[in-house]
Design an enzyme around this catalytic site. Structure first.
Site, PDB file in Angstrom:
ATOM      1  CE1 TYR A   1      21.075  90.428 -32.046  1.00 14.30           C
ATOM      2  CE2 TYR A   1      21.159  88.159 -31.264  1.00 14.30           C
ATOM      3  CZ  TYR A   1      21.610  89.151 -32.117  1.00 14.30           C
ATOM      4  OH  TYR A   1      22.602  88.874 -33.024  1.00 14.30           O
TER       5      TYR A   1
ATOM      6  CE  LYS B   1      20.238  89.798 -35.550  1.00 10.79           C
ATOM      7  NZ  LYS B   1      20.768  90.655 -36.643  1.00 10.79           N
TER       8      LYS B   1
END
Length: 256
Positions: A142, A146
């Site tokens: 994750y 980003k």
């Protein structure tokens, strides 16, 4: 009037964003129908449909993502990376002025992590301050997604002149939810106090991200409340966006 599209509008941050931008002409974009949101339904992994919806807007606030730090690689690639690229491509195609990208504290989550194998933990001793221009140190796939989204923003800003605001968002929790985290391990409890983002501060940050004049084409800003335990520097957020958080996890927990 400025037209703003908000992807991921049904999420926690999305709903705060809609509340923050009531003065604008806002198009909420959600993955599925919601009775309390009057907007467009679209999957950000479908570029043609997304581009059609974004046409005519001035700003896109891109929040849609798989939000789990435990997400597997495939889901982060499909939604968080491919979906983000689709947003930037549509912004380029339609001459959209600004993209506000919801990055995350997980882009730098290995700084001060108590256990590299456990996300959302923080050392209980001295914590190193982290600034927006420090090298990325993601703590998960994750977080990697980003970091990739931030890199895409830099590319589109440099090549196509789109203004980009990368918001490394902390942890949006209600006051009751914040209190509940304090019953868990010391390392997790401190992490939540460091990363806490109140609803009020979230709304202020989202409003600032679309309304502030930017000092340069790409701005990366940390967004937490003014917590005593924070290690993400807020100085650049104040200078670049005029973001001045009002809440503090420690004061909230003490009932002040």
């Amino acid at each position: 009037m400025t037209r703003i599209a908000v992807t991921g509008a049904a999420g926690n941050v999305g709903r705060e964003t809609l509340a923050a931008l009531e003065e604008y002409d806002v198009t909420p974009i959600t993955h599925s129908e919601h009775d309390d949101i009057d907007g467009e339904v679209c999957d950000v992994t479908e570029p043609a449909a997304l581009s059609e919806i974004l046409a005519g807007h001035d700003v896109v606030v891109h929040l849609a993502a798989n939000p789990s730090p435990e997400a597997d690689w495939r889901s982060t690639v499909d939604v968080n990376i491919e979906g983000t690229r689709n947003v930037f491509e549509a912004a380029r195609e339609h001459d959209i002025d600004r993209v506000v990208f919801a990055s995350s504290n997980h882009a730098v989550g290995m700084y001060n992590a108590d256990d590299p194998a456990e996300t959302e933990t923080m050392v209980t001793g001295h914590a190193r301050p982290v600034y927006p221009d420090d090298p990325a140190r993601p703590d998960s796939y994750y977080g990697v997604s980003k970091v990739t989204g931030e890199a895409l923003g830099t590319y589109f800003a440099d090549r196509y002149g789109i203004e980009v605001v990368n918001l490394r968002i902390g942890w949006l929790l209600s006051e009751d939810e914040l209190r509940e985290t304090q019953t868990e391990s010391d390392e997790h409890a401190r992490f939540s106090r460091a990363m806490w983002l109140s609803s009020r501060d979230c709304r202020n940050a989202m409003h600032a991200s679309v309304s502030s004049e930017l000092p340069e084409s790409t701005v990366t800003a940390h967004v937490t409340s003014r917590n005593d335990d924070r290690f993400l520097s807020l100085l650049e957020s104040e200078r670049s966006l005029g973001y001045r958080p009002r809440d503090n996890a420690s004061e909230t927990l003490e009932g002040r």
